[in-house]
Design a protein around this motif. Structure first.
Motif, PDB file in Angstrom:
ATOM      1  N   LEU A  88       0.729  -1.351  -0.247  1.00 40.29           N
ATOM      2  CA  LEU A  88      -0.129  -0.121  -0.014  1.00 40.29           C
ATOM      3  C   LEU A  88       1.040   1.292   0.255  1.00 40.29           C
ATOM      4  O   LEU A  88       0.468   2.315  -0.623  1.00 40.29           O
ATOM      5  N   LEU A  89       1.862   1.296   0.785  1.00 42.51           N
ATOM      6  CA  LEU A  89       2.739   2.247   0.966  1.00 42.51           C
ATOM      7  C   LEU A  89       3.392   2.547  -0.461  1.00 42.51           C
ATOM      8  O   LEU A  89       3.606   3.686  -0.934  1.00 42.51           O
ATOM      9  N   ALA A  96       1.662   9.282  -6.196  1.00 44.77           N
ATOM     10  CA  ALA A  96       2.247  10.602  -5.896  1.00 44.77           C
ATOM     11  C   ALA A  96       3.043  11.080  -6.658  1.00 44.77           C
ATOM     12  O   ALA A  96       3.068  12.157  -7.168  1.00 44.77           O
ATOM     13  N   VAL A  97       4.190  10.171  -7.294  1.00 51.92           N
ATOM     14  CA  VAL A  97       5.079  10.576  -8.333  1.00 51.92           C
ATOM     15  C   VAL A  97       4.466  10.764  -9.417  1.00 51.92           C
ATOM     16  O   VAL A  97       4.605  11.907 -10.422  1.00 51.92           O
ATOM     17  N   SER A 189      -5.566   0.041  -6.907  1.00 56.32           N
ATOM     18  CA  SER A 189      -6.491   0.766  -6.818  1.00 56.32           C
ATOM     19  C   SER A 189      -6.466   1.852  -5.603  1.00 56.32           C
ATOM     20  O   SER A 189      -6.893   2.745  -6.116  1.00 56.32           O
ATOM     21  N   SER A 190      -5.955   1.423  -4.678  1.00 55.64           N
ATOM     22  CA  SER A 190      -6.140   2.475  -3.602  1.00 55.64           C
ATOM     23  C   SER A 190      -5.154   3.732  -3.779  1.00 55.64           C
ATOM     24  O   SER A 190      -5.652   4.773  -3.465  1.00 55.64           O
ATOM     25  N   GLY A 191      -3.952   3.436  -4.272  1.00 50.23           N
ATOM     26  CA  GLY A 191      -2.950   4.402  -4.516  1.00 50.23           C
ATOM     27  C   GLY A 191      -3.389   5.391  -5.514  1.00 50.23           C
ATOM     28  O   GLY A 191      -3.472   6.823  -5.028  1.00 50.23           O
ATOM     29  N   VAL A 192      -3.934   5.279  -6.451  1.00 45.18           N
ATOM     30  CA  VAL A 192      -4.480   6.420  -7.307  1.00 45.18           C
ATOM     31  C   VAL A 192      -5.962   6.985  -6.870  1.00 45.18           C
ATOM     32  O   VAL A 192      -6.279   8.080  -6.881  1.00 45.18           O
ATOM     33  N   ALA A 193      -6.706   5.802  -6.146  1.00 43.51           N
ATOM     34  CA  ALA A 193      -7.838   6.508  -5.706  1.00 43.51           C
ATOM     35  C   ALA A 193      -7.688   7.584  -4.572  1.00 43.51           C
ATOM     36  O   ALA A 193      -8.627   8.681  -4.514  1.00 43.51           O
ATOM     37  N   LEU A 194      -6.866   7.525  -3.881  1.00 49.16           N
ATOM     38  CA  LEU A 194      -6.578   8.423  -2.888  1.00 49.16           C
ATOM     39  C   LEU A 194      -6.356   9.858  -3.384  1.00 49.16           C
ATOM     40  O   LEU A 194      -6.628  10.886  -2.500  1.00 49.16           O
ATOM     41  N   PHE A 195      -5.678   9.840  -4.554  1.00 46.12           N
ATOM     42  CA  PHE A 195      -5.621  11.355  -5.250  1.00 46.12           C
ATOM     43  C   PHE A 195      -6.687  11.459  -5.892  1.00 46.12           C
ATOM     44  O   PHE A 195      -6.929  12.777  -6.196  1.00 46.12           O
TER      45      PHE A 195
END
Length: 235
Positions: A88-89, A96-97, A189-195
């Motif tokens: 997840l991290l 983010a990048v 899915s979670s990484g991009v959804a947060l942004f």
């Protein structure tokens, strides 16, 4: 710690390379690589990192794969939470990048672009509903795990396992991008959804539930199917 760093880096690379191919293609229509290009990009991210850091961590880069391997008896339960946390991290760092790169184009809007997020209904690229989205994510994640279990069994040519796994992920994207924009990976899915926020976060539950359910079902099948040639290695 080396294994966790490997999972972080592998998932980071998957999100940056895979989602990045879709986001940059959308941002520059004249240079778009299309469905085939995006599908291949996701497969290549897993293939390259499986060879690069797979020997360190097993090369999961996906919470559904980690959970499935655990149920299949290929991975210790005590390591599931640390692996998923590292994945997840890595996904958030990759997103983010990617966000920093994508917003370098004047006028680029993370939310309006979709930012390679997954969805169903109005957020499905092809307008597919919840049932179709759940089915494709569950079945294809299950198939992906069976490929991993078979390619890494003692009877397989394990030196070629990353190639089989990368090609399987490419195939999965070719089928399911029009349906859900392809998850089969809750961390991705979670990484991009947060942004992207908003509806992407509201629908994120499906892209945890369906891949995990599919992986667990496939793991139970795999325990029986590959029992005679099983191995303790994960990938």
């Amino acid at each position: 710690m080396k294994a966790l760093m490997a999972e972080f880096l592998g998932t980071f690379w998957l999100v940056l390379g895979g989602c990045g191919s879709a986001v940059i293609a959308a941002a520059f229509p004249g240079l778009g690589i299309g469905l085939l290009g995006v599908s291949l990009a996701f497969g290549l991210t897993v293939l390259t990192m499986a060879y690069a850091v797979g020997p360190v961590s097993g090369g999961h880069f996906n919470p559904a794969v980690t959970a499935g391997l655990c149920v299949a008896g290929r991975f210790p339960a005590t390591r599931v939470v640390p692996y998923v946390t590292a994945q997840l991290l890595g996904a958030v760092a990759g997103a983010a990048v990617l966000a920093c790169i994508a917003t370098g184009k004047p006028g680029f809007d993370l939310v309006a672009s979709g930012f390679a997020t997954n969805g169903y209904g109005a957020r499905s690229p092809g307008g597919y509903g919840l049932g179709a989205a759940a089915l494709v994510e569950g079945v294809l994640t299950g198939g992906f795990l069976l490929v991993i279990l078979g390619a890494t069994s003692a009877r397989a040519a394990t030196a070629l396992a990353p190639l089989a796994i990368g090609l399987a992920l490419t195939l999965i994207h070719l089928v399911s991008i029009p349906v859900t924009n392809t998850s089969v990976n809750p961390a991705r899915s979670s990484g991009v959804a947060l942004f992207a926020g908003g509806a992407a976060l509201e629908q994120l539950w499906l892209f945890w539930l369906a891949p995990l359910a599919g992986a667990v079902a496939a793991a139970l099948i795999g325990r029986w199917l590959f029992a005679d040639g099983d191995t303790t290695r994960s990938t």
